[in-house]
Motif scaffolding. Structure first.
Motif, PDB file in Angstrom:
ATOM      1  N   ARG A 147       0.365  -1.140  -0.274  1.00  0.00           N
ATOM      2  CA  ARG A 147      -0.092  -0.317   0.044  1.00  0.00           C
ATOM      3  C   ARG A 147       0.631   1.211   0.140  1.00  0.00           C
ATOM      4  NH1 ARG A 147      -3.480  -0.481   4.918  1.00  0.00           N
ATOM      5  NH2 ARG A 147      -1.874  -1.736   6.193  1.00  0.00           N
ATOM      6  N   ALA A 148       2.210   1.097   0.555  1.00  0.00           N
ATOM      7  CA  ALA A 148       3.026   2.126   0.571  1.00  0.00           C
ATOM      8  C   ALA A 148       2.626   2.897  -0.682  1.00  0.00           C
ATOM      9  CB  ALA A 148       4.948   1.912   1.416  1.00  0.00           C
ATOM     10  N   PHE A 149       3.144   1.930  -2.170  1.00  0.00           N
ATOM     11  CA  PHE A 149       3.257   3.098  -3.176  1.00  0.00           C
ATOM     12  C   PHE A 149       2.223   3.605  -3.573  1.00  0.00           C
ATOM     13  CE2 PHE A 149       5.449  -0.942  -3.546  1.00  0.00           C
ATOM     14  CZ  PHE A 149       7.048  -0.108  -3.060  1.00  0.00           C
ATOM     15  N   GLY A 150       0.962   3.709  -3.119  1.00  0.00           N
ATOM     16  CA  GLY A 150       0.061   4.812  -3.817  1.00  0.00           C
ATOM     17  C   GLY A 150      -0.966   3.931  -4.338  1.00  0.00           C
ATOM     18  N   LEU A 151      -0.362   2.555  -5.312  1.00  0.00           N
ATOM     19  CA  LEU A 151      -1.447   2.572  -6.292  1.00  0.00           C
ATOM     20  C   LEU A 151      -3.082   1.767  -6.209  1.00  0.00           C
ATOM     21  CD1 LEU A 151       1.671   0.849  -8.001  1.00  0.00           C
ATOM     22  CD2 LEU A 151       0.889   2.505  -8.441  1.00  0.00           C
ATOM     23  N   ASP A 152      -4.040   2.075  -6.645  1.00  0.00           N
ATOM     24  CA  ASP A 152      -5.534   1.609  -6.464  1.00  0.00           C
ATOM     25  C   ASP A 152      -4.637  -0.122  -6.876  1.00  0.00           C
ATOM     26  OD1 ASP A 152      -6.124   1.407  -9.312  1.00  0.00           O
ATOM     27  OD2 ASP A 152      -7.067   3.420  -9.185  1.00  0.00           O
ATOM     28  N   GLN A 153      -5.651  -1.055  -6.821  1.00  0.00           N
ATOM     29  CA  GLN A 153      -6.117  -2.455  -6.904  1.00  0.00           C
ATOM     30  C   GLN A 153      -5.977  -2.519  -8.356  1.00  0.00           C
ATOM     31  OE1 GLN A 153      -9.163  -3.820  -4.243  1.00  0.00           O
ATOM     32  NE2 GLN A 153     -10.466  -4.324  -6.272  1.00  0.00           N
ATOM     33  N   GLN A 154      -6.385  -1.602  -9.133  1.00  0.00           N
ATOM     34  CA  GLN A 154      -5.950  -1.949 -10.719  1.00  0.00           C
ATOM     35  C   GLN A 154      -4.402  -1.656 -11.197  1.00  0.00           C
ATOM     36  OE1 GLN A 154      -9.427  -0.993  -9.429  1.00  0.00           O
ATOM     37  NE2 GLN A 154     -10.610  -2.663 -10.226  1.00  0.00           N
ATOM     38  N   ALA A 155      -4.756  -0.771 -10.160  1.00  0.00           N
ATOM     39  CA  ALA A 155      -3.206  -0.168 -10.784  1.00  0.00           C
ATOM     40  C   ALA A 155      -1.776  -0.831 -10.355  1.00  0.00           C
ATOM     41  CB  ALA A 155      -2.773   1.401  -9.865  1.00  0.00           C
ATOM     42  N   LEU A 156      -2.055  -0.975  -9.498  1.00  0.00           N
ATOM     43  CA  LEU A 156      -1.178  -2.104  -9.088  1.00  0.00           C
ATOM     44  C   LEU A 156      -0.793  -3.740  -9.877  1.00  0.00           C
ATOM     45  CD1 LEU A 156       0.619  -3.056  -6.344  1.00  0.00           C
ATOM     46  CD2 LEU A 156      -0.758  -3.600  -5.429  1.00  0.00           C
ATOM     47  N   GLU A 157      -2.441  -4.360 -10.391  1.00  0.00           N
ATOM     48  CA  GLU A 157      -2.354  -5.540 -10.798  1.00  0.00           C
ATOM     49  C   GLU A 157      -1.817  -4.858 -11.411  1.00  0.00           C
ATOM     50  OE1 GLU A 157      -6.173  -6.913 -10.968  1.00  0.00           O
ATOM     51  OE2 GLU A 157      -5.452  -8.679 -11.953  1.00  0.00           O
ATOM     52  N   GLN A 158      -2.278  -4.067 -12.903  1.00  0.00           N
ATOM     53  CA  GLN A 158      -1.896  -4.198 -13.808  1.00  0.00           C
ATOM     54  C   GLN A 158       0.308  -3.516 -14.422  1.00  0.00           C
ATOM     55  OE1 GLN A 158      -4.044  -4.802 -15.831  1.00  0.00           O
ATOM     56  NE2 GLN A 158      -2.453  -4.788 -17.151  1.00  0.00           N
ATOM     57  N   PHE A 159       0.169  -3.801 -12.877  1.00  0.00           N
ATOM     58  CA  PHE A 159       2.097  -3.411 -12.954  1.00  0.00           C
ATOM     59  C   PHE A 159       2.253  -4.106 -12.273  1.00  0.00           C
ATOM     60  CE2 PHE A 159       5.425  -3.101  -9.372  1.00  0.00           C
ATOM     61  CZ  PHE A 159       6.829  -2.049 -10.419  1.00  0.00           C
ATOM     62  N   MET A 160       1.888  -5.227 -11.489  1.00  0.00           N
ATOM     63  CA  MET A 160       2.131  -6.581 -11.847  1.00  0.00           C
ATOM     64  C   MET A 160       2.661  -7.418 -12.319  1.00  0.00           C
ATOM     65  SD  MET A 160       3.371  -7.623  -8.491  1.00  0.00           S
ATOM     66  CE  MET A 160       3.398  -6.044  -7.138  1.00  0.00           C
TER      67      MET A 160
END
Ligand SMILES: Cc1ncc(COP(=O)(O)O)c(C=O)c1O
Length: 398
Positions: free
Chosen positions: A335-348
């Motif tokens: 959560r510290a990276f401040g990405l919402d869940q869609q953005a985090l998933e896409q990044f992954m």
């Protein structure tokens, strides 16, 4: 015997669910990537199982199969040796899996419209069992302590929910997937006190019960007391422990005869009574021949966990690591990276090429977290950590 925990198994084209999911998410994934999601192992099976199955195939045919005394004895001996649990042969029901077992248990022990309690973030088929069968999902979320990096049960909330007569059953995850807790005896005792006092049946999913960090002890819920023993369904299997998830063999253990008969009757309604010939043999081999393999694997698991934890502390301290008491699934807070869940998933998926189980799958309480699978060669994790670091740096997130 020396066991092989370093060879990579190329599961491309073998129908491996986890790999097919990876290709679906990112058809352009780099060729060397190994996914870190679904809970089976990226490791060869214990050689005793492979050789034993070959010997078995040489002298049998693959017809309809029923449980053998050797199999039952193997289950009983394992429960005694690893879990100090005295199981009687008649307590054991075969099920093609733990998931079909708790789905069936909901139908056997509750009615449509009844409340079923779960403790998110938690294994997502628990949600499906409730929703797909028109029961009412009653959430008793775990309490997360961000400072201490720990989770605990909200007993006050559980008690309030258990007191509501509409709420009939708790699906309990022990050890807990995904947060990695192995519940202490005192915690189990409080669950039992609350559920017994309010007539809430405990379906305890203990599929991860062999996968423990050094020095951590798991208590089988049914061993707490005679009262607890009489009011529970314990779901076990050799499948997580020995990488046999494709073998459809699990042991649902119910000391209370009335409850057992009810579950059996519900299985019969769906004709869920046949068992896999190879699954049964694999389970017997696992429980009779593979204890040394398991002990060796648990050391590899510890090494893999320490590696990821140290790497994160040194290079990516923004990620918070939850302690791994049990399971081979590591729970990481991004959560510290401040990405919402869609953005985090896409990044992954697209940038880090990390194929994980996204935290939100385990309920909204898991949003911003990632669950990674440590049951793989260390080299897979070494590469994954470097990829993640590079991708975060390219985004200027570290
Ligand atoms: C808590 C839990 N229960 C059940 C399962 C799967 O059970 P089965 O494959 O026997 O249906 C898993 C797999 O990850 C799990 O984590």
């Amino acid at each position: 015997m020396e066991y092989d925990f370093t060879t990579r198994v190329d599961r491309r084209g073998s129908g491996a669910a986890k790999w097919e999911e990876m290709f679906r998410k990112n058809p352009n994934v780099s060729p060397e990537i190994i996914p870190l999601s679904v809970a089976d192992m990226e490791l060869p099976n214990p050689p005793e199982i492979i050789q034993g199955l070959k010997d078995h195939l040489d002298k049998t045919i693959l017809g309809y199969t029923t449980v053998t005394p050797e199999y039952t004895q193997a289950v009983i001996a394992w429960m005694k040796k690893r879990h100090n649990w005295d199981v009687k042969a008649e307590w054991i029901i075969q099920s093609p899996g733990v998931v079909p077992a708790f789905f069936t248990a909901l139908k056997a022990f509750t009615e449509p419209g009844d409340g079923v309690i779960i403790q998110p973030p938690v294994y997502y088929p628990f949600f499906m069992a409730i929703e797909n069968n028109d029961r009412v999902l009653v959430s008793n979320p775990l309490i997360r302590d961000d400072a201490k990096l720990s989770y605990r049960i909200d007993f006050e909330d559980l008690e309030a929910k258990a007191k509501d007569p509409k709420n009939k059953l708790l699906i309990f995850c022990s050890p807990h997937n995904p947060v990695g807790r192995v519940w202490a005896r005192e915690e189990l005792q409080r669950i039992s006190d609350i559920c017994l006092a309010n007539n809430v049946l405990v379906v305890s999913d203990e599929i991860h019960f062999d996968l423990l960090a050094p020095g951590v002890e798991h208590t089988v819920y049914a061993t707490l007391s005679k009262e607890a023993e009489g009011h529970c369904v314990i779901c076990t299997a050799p499948s997580k422990t020995f990488n046999l998830a494709g073998m459809q063999d699990s042991n649902i253990i119910i000391p209370n005869e009335e409850l057992r008969k009810k579950l059996q009757a519900e299985f019969m309604k769906s004709a869920l009574f046949m068992i896999s010939n190879l699954g049964l043999k694999a389970g017997e081999l696992a429980y009779t021949k593979c204890e040394a393999w398991l002990d060796a694997f648990l050391l590899v698991l510890k090494q893999n966990y320490e590696y990821v934890k140290d790497y994160i502390a040194r290079h990516i301290p923004q990620i918070k690591v939850y302690p791994l008491e049990g399971t081979y699934l590591m729970w990481l807070d991004f959560r510290a990276f401040g990405l919402d869940q869609q953005a985090l998933e896409q990044f992954m998926i697209s940038e880090a090429e990390w194929f994980t189980d996204e935290g939100y799958l385990f309920g909204k309480e898991g949003s911003g977290f990632e669950r990674i699978n440590l049951a793989c060669p260390l080299s897979v994790l070494e590469e994954a950590m470097d990829r993640l670091k590079k991708a975060l740096a390219a985004r200027k997130l570290i």
